[in-house]
Scaffold this active site. Structure first.
Site, PDB file in Angstrom:
ATOM      1  N   GLU A  31      27.809 -29.649  50.063  1.00  0.00           N
ATOM      2  CA  GLU A  31      28.229 -31.003  49.685  1.00  0.00           C
ATOM      3  C   GLU A  31      28.916 -31.764  50.821  1.00  0.00           C
ATOM      4  OE1 GLU A  31      30.392 -30.819  45.995  1.00  0.00           O
ATOM      5  OE2 GLU A  31      28.655 -30.059  44.900  1.00  0.00           O
TER       6      GLU A  31
ATOM      7  N   GLU B   7      23.436 -25.715  43.066  1.00  0.00           N
ATOM      8  CA  GLU B   7      24.519 -25.636  42.082  1.00  0.00           C
ATOM      9  C   GLU B   7      24.141 -26.406  40.831  1.00  0.00           C
ATOM     10  OE1 GLU B   7      28.429 -26.839  43.196  1.00  0.00           O
ATOM     11  OE2 GLU B   7      28.421 -25.709  45.085  1.00  0.00           O
TER      12      GLU B   7
END
Length: 701
Positions: free
Chosen positions: A307, A527
């Site tokens: 991220e 994820e």
């Protein structure tokens, strides 16, 4: 009078009909039809041949090592094993608490010793070595044969620049070898959130801020970051990600990706450009891990960064908010710069409501006029002429588009800054093992920024590992089956059927993004997960995880519809009902010792297992065309196109959790062998047929 009553009655009836239609629209969920077994051959599990000692054991034949020293390879948009079988990778992130040190215990709610960033150890994350077999055995039993293994830059290089924690690196090797004994493949994830623990997340060591001239002890008081360790309890749920828009993290990401362009005067030891310094140390830290693991056959690759954020790069106007989903204290980029330089500033505040952000009362931050900068020169952006103070001391932005335009040209973060960093990293990792896959994902902020575009040759052995979460469930802590949000448009979607289609379409867009950026390359959802503390932790008291099961099932079905590989977030060995995953109040672990009633029961401690544990095609002799699992009916369906050149079986994970009472199998013809120890059904198809079907239905008690 009667006429009036008739009119009113008619009006009331109309309202009832409209309300009924509206309710049907919201709650109607088309029933799932069982797959047709017409023309298929039925076999009961009692009649299926069982794997015997005289046969090759599954545990010996799976993931056989070849000269390539790689258990998993990329072949176009599919993962393949060394025999050429198509692999469906169903995995787990390990683990949630790997973001914080094990010694001393430094979960994010702990304040004491927080700023002692050197004397920490991550040995014991994700769990102590002597507990590894128990956890790996459980994960395998639950069907997770692939692991996104979390390490952090801080764990490797916390003591200082170039000082590597060799004991931790050796521990990683031991843990990875334990996983290999359980036939679990892994890829290494250099995890970070909002840059570092010292800016409210995890990842980089404390000394990276010092190299950039910042004082981490001033971040909380100046509004440069919001830290659970210093804020204390209660800590607002999901507020940690707003640190992406605050000064500490935004500065570091800007310097890491674009320091040469935007802050050329910032040098370490007066000679090393800050961008080169940060990137070199990060890449070299991960190189140490790669060197240790280069000969481990179950390591299939490395991720670049979890991220990542663009920082200030690409911000068109520093006087405008960086994000519309900003809640809590919400300074604009320019206000963040003023605050960090010691100027008290009034900022807007927002609260997260049921359906969006609600503006609150403004708040004055940094009333004591503290500065995060260690030198008298102050803010590096002020030095670059981005802003100044007038004679009265009032701040004013001079270049609101400083990070958006260079010499009249609009910057493109993906191609100008993100791609070169990924290429440097990938080249270094592949210099250690040229067979490794490189997993990448788009930046988290700004949203909707696509992956860079690579040539077909360069993109080979790249994997799109984008993340996806059910935003409504994650943000509100409630499962609302008839409500969803479209990430691309920001619009709400109503109705169970429409939400189902929305999720399927959003997952489909991930694969489209892969094709656009990488061509024919694999896609894997790095994820996705569900909060277990939803509904004010009601399930912890009742033991009923039905809401979580429904929320999970909806996500899984959408991924299965799109034949998407995934690694679920997450498995945290030391999860607790009180502190969740030990990080910023999050609680997404599918396992918790606090729910473990019987340590001898491998399923005890599992949460929402009825949805989490699912049958799936692990290795398929050909190309997967369709697969799904109807949880309530306990029906598994697989259709694939046979590759006659492969003489290996199709391996299907058939969990004892769902099929312990027996099952029936319908196929297009062929031989079945059951490996009960590993919950695997091996199907040797009839080679006369190109299209193969396998249906498995569980028997009721």
């Amino acid at each position: 009078m009667k006429k009036i009553f008739k009119i009113l009655a008619g009006f009331l009836l109309t309202l009832i009909i409209i309300a009924g239609i509206a309710l049907l629209y919201l709650f109607y969920d088309p029933s799932e039809e069982s797959a047709s077994t017409e023309g298929l051959i039925k076999v009961s599990s009692d009649d299926i041949e069982k794997l015997t000692d005289s046969q090759t054991a599954y545990s010996e034949q799976v993931d056989t090592i070849t000269d390539s020293k790689s258990n998993i390879m990329a072949d176009g948009s599919w993962f393949k094993d060394h025999t050429g079988r198509t692999m469906f990778l169903r995995g787990i992130n390990l683990g949630g608490s790997s973001k914080v040190p094990y010694t001393p215990y430094m979960a994010t709610h702990v304040k004491e010793g927080f700023f002692n960033g050197k004397a920490v150890s991550f040995i014991g994350r994700p769990f102590p070595l002597d507990e590894a077999d128990v956890h790996f055995n459980r994960l395998k039993k639950w069907g997770f044969h692939f692991i996104r293994f979390i390490v952090t830059w801080e764990a490797i290089e916390h003591e200082g620049p170039g000082i590597y924690d060799e004991s931790y690196l050796d521990y990683i090797v031991q843990i990875i070898r334990k996983a290999e004994k359980h036939n679990l493949n892994v890829f290494i994830d250099p995890h970070q959130d909002v840059w570092s623990r010292y800016s409210g997340g995890d990842g980089a060591p404390m000394w990276t801020f010092e190299a950039a001239g910042m004082d981490v002890t001033k971040f909380q008081d100046t509004g440069a970051a919001l830290l659970h360790n210093l804020h204390g309890d209660p800590f607002p749920g999901m507020i940690w990600y707003t640190n992406n828009f605050k000064l500490a993290a935004a500065n570091m990401f800007t310097l890491f990706f674009g320091g040469n362009q935007f802050a050329p005067q910032v040098k370490v030891q007066d000679t090393i450009p800050i961008q080169e310094y940060l990137q070199d140390h990060f890449i070299n830290a991960m190189k140490q891990v790669a060197l240790k693991l280069k000969d481990e056959p179950n390591v299939v690759g490395f991720e670049f960064l979890n991220e990542p954020s663009a920082g200030f790069i690409g911000v068109k106007d520093l006087n405008e908010p960086m994000n519309t989903n900003y809640f809590g204290n919400a300074p604009t980029p320019s206000e963040s710069m003023f605050l960090g330089d010691g100027i008290s500033t009034e900022v807007k505040t927002f609260q997260l409501g049921r359906f969006g952000m609600n503006e609150g009362d403004p708040k004055v931050l940094n009333p004591d006029g503290l500065s995060i900068w260690k030198t008298s020169k102050g803010c590096i952006w002020k030095q670059n002429g981005v802003w100044e103070q007038d004679k009265e001391g009032n701040p004013k932005v001079l270049k609101p588009d400083y990070f958006a335009r260079i010499n009249g040209r609009t910057v493109d973060f993906s191609s100008d800054y993100f791609k070169p960093a990924i290429d440097r990293y990938a080249d270094t990792i592949r210099s250690i093992n040229s067979n490794w896959l490189i997993f990448i994902e788009p930046v988290l902020f700004p949203e909707h920024l696509s992956l860079p575009v690579w040539s077909e040759e360069k993109a080979s052995r790249f994997v799109n590992a984008s993340h996806w979460y059910d935003g409504i469930t994650l943000g509100t802590g409630r499962f609302t089956p008839w409500l969803g949000i479209d990430y691309e448009t920001g619009e709400l979607t109503f109705g169970k059927r429409n939400v189902k289609l929305l999720f399927e379409n959003m997952f489909a867009s991930v694969k489209l993004g892969t094709k656009k950026s990488l061509g024919e390359a694999p896609s894997l959802i790095g994820e996705t997960g569900i909060p277990f503390d939803m509904n004010d932790k009601e399930a912890f008291k009742t033991g009923n995880f039905e809401s979580q099961e429904k929320a999970f099932d909806r996500v899984f079905k959408a991924m299965e519809k799109n034949l998407l590989n995934y690694t679920l977030w997450n498995y945290t060995a030391d999860n607790t009902n009180e502190r969740g995953d030990q990080w910023n109040g999050e609680d997404l672990s599918i396992f918790s010792p606090d729910q473990q009633k019987d340590p001898g029961d491998i399923d005890s401690g599992g949460r929402a297992l009825d949805a989490v544990i699912r049958p799936y095609p692990y290795k398929v002799t050909g190309r997967i065309l369709e697969y799904n699992f109807f949880r309530e009916e306990k029906e598994f369906y697989l259709k694939f196109e046979l590759d006659k050149s492969i003489n290996e079986p199709t391996e299907i994970f058939i969990p004892d959790f769902h099929y312990g009472n027996g099952y029936s199998v319908w196929t297009t013809g062929g031989k079945l062998i059951e490996d009960a120890e590993n919950d695997m059904l091996m199907f040797y198809p009839d080679t006369e047929r190109k299209e193969q079907i396998v249906i498995v239905r569980g028997l009721e008690m």
